[in-house]
Design a protein around this motif. Structure first.
Motif, PDB file in Angstrom:
ATOM      1  N   SER A 157      29.392  53.188  39.002  1.00 26.52           N
ATOM      2  CA  SER A 157      29.449  53.229  37.237  1.00 26.52           C
ATOM      3  C   SER A 157      30.127  52.040  36.684  1.00 26.52           C
ATOM      4  CB  SER A 157      30.115  54.481  36.943  1.00 26.52           C
ATOM      5  OG  SER A 157      29.410  55.834  37.636  1.00 26.52           O
ATOM      6  N   ASP A 158      31.383  51.628  37.317  1.00 20.28           N
ATOM      7  CA  ASP A 158      32.027  50.504  36.721  1.00 20.28           C
ATOM      8  C   ASP A 158      31.222  49.361  36.822  1.00 20.28           C
ATOM      9  OD1 ASP A 158      34.179  51.775  36.550  1.00 20.28           O
ATOM     10  OD2 ASP A 158      35.002  51.348  38.012  1.00 20.28           O
ATOM     11  N   MET A 159      30.263  49.039  37.827  1.00 22.95           N
ATOM     12  CA  MET A 159      29.573  47.811  38.229  1.00 22.95           C
ATOM     13  C   MET A 159      28.223  47.768  37.085  1.00 22.95           C
ATOM     14  SD  MET A 159      27.764  46.332  41.494  1.00 22.95           S
ATOM     15  CE  MET A 159      26.694  45.071  41.439  1.00 22.95           C
ATOM     16  N   ALA A 160      27.549  49.218  36.954  1.00 19.81           N
ATOM     17  CA  ALA A 160      26.540  49.258  36.228  1.00 19.81           C
ATOM     18  C   ALA A 160      26.939  49.128  34.491  1.00 19.81           C
ATOM     19  CB  ALA A 160      26.250  50.705  36.342  1.00 19.81           C
TER      20      ALA A 160
ATOM     21  N   LEU B 194      21.146  48.719  29.555  1.00 21.57           N
ATOM     22  CA  LEU B 194      21.266  49.298  30.856  1.00 21.57           C
ATOM     23  C   LEU B 194      19.927  49.339  31.693  1.00 21.57           C
ATOM     24  CD1 LEU B 194      23.432  52.337  29.460  1.00 21.57           C
ATOM     25  CD2 LEU B 194      24.167  51.013  31.425  1.00 21.57           C
ATOM     26  N   ALA B 195      18.939  48.592  31.117  1.00 22.78           N
ATOM     27  CA  ALA B 195      17.736  48.533  31.939  1.00 22.78           C
ATOM     28  C   ALA B 195      17.864  48.065  33.130  1.00 22.78           C
ATOM     29  CB  ALA B 195      16.518  47.965  31.039  1.00 22.78           C
ATOM     30  N   GLY B 196      17.251  48.258  34.172  1.00 21.38           N
ATOM     31  CA  GLY B 196      17.021  47.753  35.604  1.00 21.38           C
ATOM     32  C   GLY B 196      18.059  48.199  36.340  1.00 21.38           C
TER      33      GLY B 196
ATOM     34  N   SER C  58      23.342  57.098  27.511  1.00 27.03           N
ATOM     35  CA  SER C  58      23.041  55.733  26.720  1.00 27.03           C
ATOM     36  C   SER C  58      21.861  54.995  27.182  1.00 27.03           C
ATOM     37  CB  SER C  58      24.226  54.855  26.728  1.00 27.03           C
ATOM     38  OG  SER C  58      25.511  55.413  26.167  1.00 27.03           O
ATOM     39  N   ALA C  59      21.514  54.990  28.503  1.00 27.75           N
ATOM     40  CA  ALA C  59      20.345  54.372  28.907  1.00 27.75           C
ATOM     41  C   ALA C  59      19.063  55.203  28.513  1.00 27.75           C
ATOM     42  CB  ALA C  59      20.246  54.427  30.286  1.00 27.75           C
TER      43      ALA C  59
END
Length: 399
Positions: free
Chosen positions: A169-172, A183-185, A210-211
């Motif tokens: 989640s942090d990396m996303a 947040l796409a991809g 959110s995405a």
């Protein structure tokens, strides 16, 4: 000031969440909580600032929820990690310099975090297989707003610990910031992986919502954000914003409004106070503050007057506070949960308190030699309210 105060209160809730999840040891939780509470006291006692900016039309969950670690929490975590090798801070005391950085009344600056980040980088050169260290470095960069540098740090940690929902989640989140908050991809892929590992990871749920909102999938956004609201503590300071986002997604998706969410439980359910008692729901203290005639010459009309209640036993953290000036004396005051310092420390969680009044020439949160003060005897709180209390400021604070 309101924005800063809200941020500190969110950090206080984050500490509580980390502690309840077992990530933060009891000693570390107590130490970090005390540091944050001291900063809240200092900030509340400063003059009010301008009103906060308006909320943007398109709802996004608060960054404090998305980031998951506030600056004060992070400084304590990095300091404890460098001191003990454990991000939980539970194995040894935090160095005084770290505690000072976290509790300073002027807030935590970028310089303090960057200095610790530099030391952390040096350690990782010597211990490149330290997954916790790379995670800490990534979070440090994120707090500093250096998201492009956070991404490779997270990747190093993820290579060593691939099945960590919080890390995914942090990396996303960092990738989304690098990609213009999109947040796409890959960010969405990482969030989906995190939710497979931990369906109740609040950060992953908030990002997934959110995405979905960004791609106009409002039903999915509502599903994820309603789960966040269900998992959140009732007194979480960002919970109203989550509910606003849910309402907006429902409106845009043509869905009916959600059923009314039950209000936060009364203060009596907040748990026992330091003495083990259950608290006093509806606690209210009404009284009058006066200045002894013998000390009037020692106070100027613009000097600050603080009136606050604190527990009669246990920690001295103020529970409720009001701020006036000497020119207002004598004046009547009301202390209750609406004047609370933080959601976790309220008047109604106590059964006995002491009410103090202090005149500060500097306006400083901490007592200074030359300040004038007075306090009541320990007061047993009455569920129907306490009235008629008189507090006389009649002493000079000495070194």
């Amino acid at each position: 000031m309101d924005n800063d105060l809200d941020a500190l209160r969110r950090q206080l809730q984050q500490l509580k969440d980390l502690h309840e999840a077992g990530t933060l040891g009891a000693d570390a939780y107590d130490s970090a909580r005390t540091a944050l509470e001291q900063r809240i006291v200092a900030l509340v006692m400063q003059a009010p600032a301008a009103a906060p900016a308006s909320t943007p039309a398109a709802p996004k969950l608060p960054r404090a929820l998305v980031l998951g670690v506030g600056a004060a929490t992070l400084v304590l975590a990095i300091g404890g990690y460098l001191w003990t090798g454990s991000p939980q801070l539970a194995l040894a005391p935090v160095p005084a310099s770290v505690a000072t950085a976290a509790s300073g009344a002027q807030g935590i600056g970028q310089a303090e975090i960057e200095a610790m980040v530099g030391t952390l980088q040096q350690r990782l050169q010597e211990q490149p297989d330290d997954a916790e260290g790379w995670l800490m470095l990534g979070r440090s960069y994120a707090v500093l707003g250096r998201h492009a540098e956070a991404v490779p740090a997270y990747r190093r940690s993820l290579a060593l610990r691939p099945n960590d929902a919080a890390l995914l989640s942090d990396m996303a989140d960092a990738l989304a910031m690098v990609n213009g908050r999109s947040l796409a991809g890959e960010p969405t892929t990482l969030v989906e992986q995190a939710l497979k590992l931990d369906p109740d990871n609040m950060k992953a749920l908030s990002l997934a919502g959110s995405a979905a909102f960004d791609r106009s999938d409002y039903a999915t956004a509502v599903k994820h954000w309603e789960r966040v609201a269900a998992l959140a503590a009732p007194d979480s300071p960002w919970l109203p914003r989550v509910r606003e986002s849910i309402a907006e997604a429902r409106s845009r998706g043509g869905m009916p409004p959600a059923a009314a969410v039950a209000a936060a439980p009364p203060a009596a359910t907040a748990g026992p106070n330091a003495s083990g008692a259950a608290g006093t729901p509806g606690a209210t203290i009404r009284g009058t503050v006066t200045l002894a005639a013998a000390l009037r010459a020692k106070a100027a009309p613009e000097d600050t007057v603080f009136v606050f209640a604190r527990p009669a036993e246990g920690p001295r953290m103020p529970l409720a506070i009001v701020r006036k000036q000497v020119k207002d004396l004598p004046f009547e005051f009301v202390l209750d949960d609406t004047t609370a310092m933080s959601p976790a420390s309220r008047l109604s969680t106590q059964t006995r308190v002491v009410v103090s009044a202090r005149i500060s020439k500097s306006g400083d949160a901490m007592p200074q030699p030359g300040d004038l003060s007075g306090q009541s005897a320990p007061l047993a709180l009455d569920p129907k309210g306490n009235t008629g209390l008189r507090v006389e400021i009649g002493q000079v604070v000495t070194p």
